[in-house]
Design an enzyme around this catalytic site. Structure first.
Site, PDB file in Angstrom:
ATOM      1  N   ARG A   9       2.585 -59.794   3.113  1.00 16.91           N
ATOM      2  CA  ARG A   9       2.450 -59.662   1.654  1.00 16.91           C
ATOM      3  C   ARG A   9       1.676 -60.846   1.080  1.00 16.91           C
ATOM      4  O   ARG A   9       0.815 -60.676   0.213  1.00 16.91           O
ATOM      5  CB  ARG A   9       3.846 -59.579   1.023  1.00 16.91           C
ATOM      6  CG  ARG A   9       3.818 -59.316  -0.460  1.00 16.91           C
ATOM      7  CD  ARG A   9       5.164 -58.846  -0.954  1.00 16.91           C
ATOM      8  NE  ARG A   9       6.054 -59.975  -1.217  1.00 16.91           N
ATOM      9  CZ  ARG A   9       7.333 -59.855  -1.579  1.00 16.91           C
ATOM     10  NH1 ARG A   9       7.887 -58.658  -1.670  1.00 16.91           N
ATOM     11  NH2 ARG A   9       8.062 -60.897  -1.825  1.00 16.91           N
ATOM     12  N   ARG A  47      22.992 -65.893  -7.000  1.00 16.53           N
ATOM     13  CA  ARG A  47      22.445 -66.319  -5.714  1.00 16.53           C
ATOM     14  C   ARG A  47      23.240 -67.462  -5.112  1.00 16.53           C
ATOM     15  O   ARG A  47      22.889 -67.931  -4.023  1.00 16.53           O
ATOM     16  CB  ARG A  47      21.013 -66.802  -5.922  1.00 16.53           C
ATOM     17  CG  ARG A  47      19.942 -65.811  -5.462  1.00 16.53           C
ATOM     18  CD  ARG A  47      18.652 -66.323  -6.038  1.00 16.53           C
ATOM     19  NE  ARG A  47      17.474 -66.069  -5.304  1.00 16.53           N
ATOM     20  CZ  ARG A  47      16.489 -65.280  -5.755  1.00 16.53           C
ATOM     21  NH1 ARG A  47      16.627 -64.582  -6.844  1.00 16.53           N
ATOM     22  NH2 ARG A  47      15.380 -65.194  -5.078  1.00 16.53           N
TER      23      ARG A  47
HETATM   24  P1  AMP Z   1      12.691 -63.773  -6.936  1.00 14.24           P
HETATM   25  O1  AMP Z   1      11.544 -63.119  -7.643  1.00 14.24           O
HETATM   26  O2  AMP Z   1      14.007 -63.140  -7.244  1.00 14.24           O
HETATM   27  O3  AMP Z   1      12.459 -63.942  -5.464  1.00 14.24           O
HETATM   28  O4  AMP Z   1      12.804 -65.256  -7.527  1.00 14.24           O
HETATM   29  C1  AMP Z   1      11.704 -66.152  -7.468  1.00 14.24           C
HETATM   30  C2  AMP Z   1      12.189 -67.597  -7.586  1.00 14.24           C
HETATM   31  O5  AMP Z   1      12.885 -67.775  -8.840  1.00 14.24           O
HETATM   32  C3  AMP Z   1      13.188 -68.021  -6.533  1.00 14.24           C
HETATM   33  O6  AMP Z   1      12.557 -68.453  -5.337  1.00 14.24           O
HETATM   34  C4  AMP Z   1      13.898 -69.174  -7.234  1.00 14.24           C
HETATM   35  O7  AMP Z   1      13.084 -70.344  -7.267  1.00 14.24           O
HETATM   36  C5  AMP Z   1      13.987 -68.661  -8.665  1.00 14.24           C
HETATM   37  N1  AMP Z   1      15.234 -67.890  -8.911  1.00 14.24           N
HETATM   38  C6  AMP Z   1      15.335 -66.557  -9.238  1.00 14.24           C
HETATM   39  N2  AMP Z   1      16.618 -66.196  -9.409  1.00 14.24           N
HETATM   40  C7  AMP Z   1      17.362 -67.313  -9.209  1.00 14.24           C
HETATM   41  C8  AMP Z   1      18.758 -67.592  -9.223  1.00 14.24           C
HETATM   42  N3  AMP Z   1      19.663 -66.638  -9.483  1.00 14.24           N
HETATM   43  N4  AMP Z   1      19.158 -68.857  -8.956  1.00 14.24           N
HETATM   44  C9  AMP Z   1      18.271 -69.838  -8.706  1.00 14.24           C
HETATM   45  N5  AMP Z   1      16.939 -69.648  -8.645  1.00 14.24           N
HETATM   46  C10 AMP Z   1      16.471 -68.404  -8.906  1.00 14.24           C
END
Ligand code: AMP
Length: 197
Positions: free
Chosen positions: A127, A88
């Protein structure tokens, strides 16, 4: 196949990933799910990141890089993987390149689900209401979308330069969108098979 799935929150990456891992027969590596499990279990990592997660901010690069490298080293990833939510940031993308090249491996493709900003906001607010996600205020949602444009969108160029990048129109029914994805995957697989002696 080793695939990275990019796309802003609300683009439908979670749903499409679940279909795609069945199609490909590879593990689904969702860093969001891995981090939520750490928070639920109350581990030291979970305690360190819970505020960032609740606020829709990215967790520190070093932490997620180490966690993901460890996960990708497990034997079920030998056949490939679908990375959902990682990398990310440019530093994470660089770390992934280094991790793979250290094992003489490379990515096959990065897929990017594209949905316009106002449609994402509409989907995410709906959502949050229907799933009772009270932490997901419109402000947090906007913050998450901003994090994506500021920190993750530069990866489109990074992978474009490596000729790995495939944008996908994320508007339409889940079946239509999945059809677009499998078209690309089938072409990549054909290309790979033709390349074999
Ligand atoms: P997601 O379910 O992929 O939207 O991830 C939920 C939360 O996890 C995000 O809003 C970030 O706080 C954290 N997160 C997930 N993947 C990453 C990543 N690759 N780098 C940094 N934070 C992450």
């Amino acid at each position: 196949m080793r695939i990275v799935f990019l796309g802003p929150p609300g683009a439908g990456k979670g749903t499409q990933s679940r279909h795609l891992v069945n199609y490909l027969g590879v593990p689904h590596i969702s860093t969001g799910e891995m981090l939520r499990a750490e928070v639920r279990a109350g581990t030291p990592i979970g305690q360190q990141i819970s505020d960032d997660m609740r606020g829709g901010r990215l967790v520190p690069d070093e932490l997620i890089i180490e966690l993901t490298n460890r996960r990708l080293s497990q034997s079920d990833c030998d056949s490939g993987f679908l990375l959902d939510g990682y990398p990310r940031t440019p530093d994470q993308a660089q770390a992934l390149q280094e991790f793979l090249s250290g094992s003489n491996l490379s990515l096959d493709a990065t897929l990017e689900l594209r949905v316009p900003g106002e449609e994402l906001l509409r989907r995410l607010v709906a959502r949050a209401e229907s799933e009772g996600r009270t932490d997901d205020t419109p402000e947090v949602i906007r913050g998450r979308l901003n994090e994506y444009s500021r920190r993750t969108e530069p990866l489109v160029d990074f992978y474009g330069q490596l000729e790995l990048h495939y944008p996908i129109d994320g508007i339409g029914s889940p079946e239509e969108v999945f059809g677009r994805i499998t078209n690309i995957i089938d072409r990549l697989q054909q290309h790979r098979n033709n390349g074999r002696p």
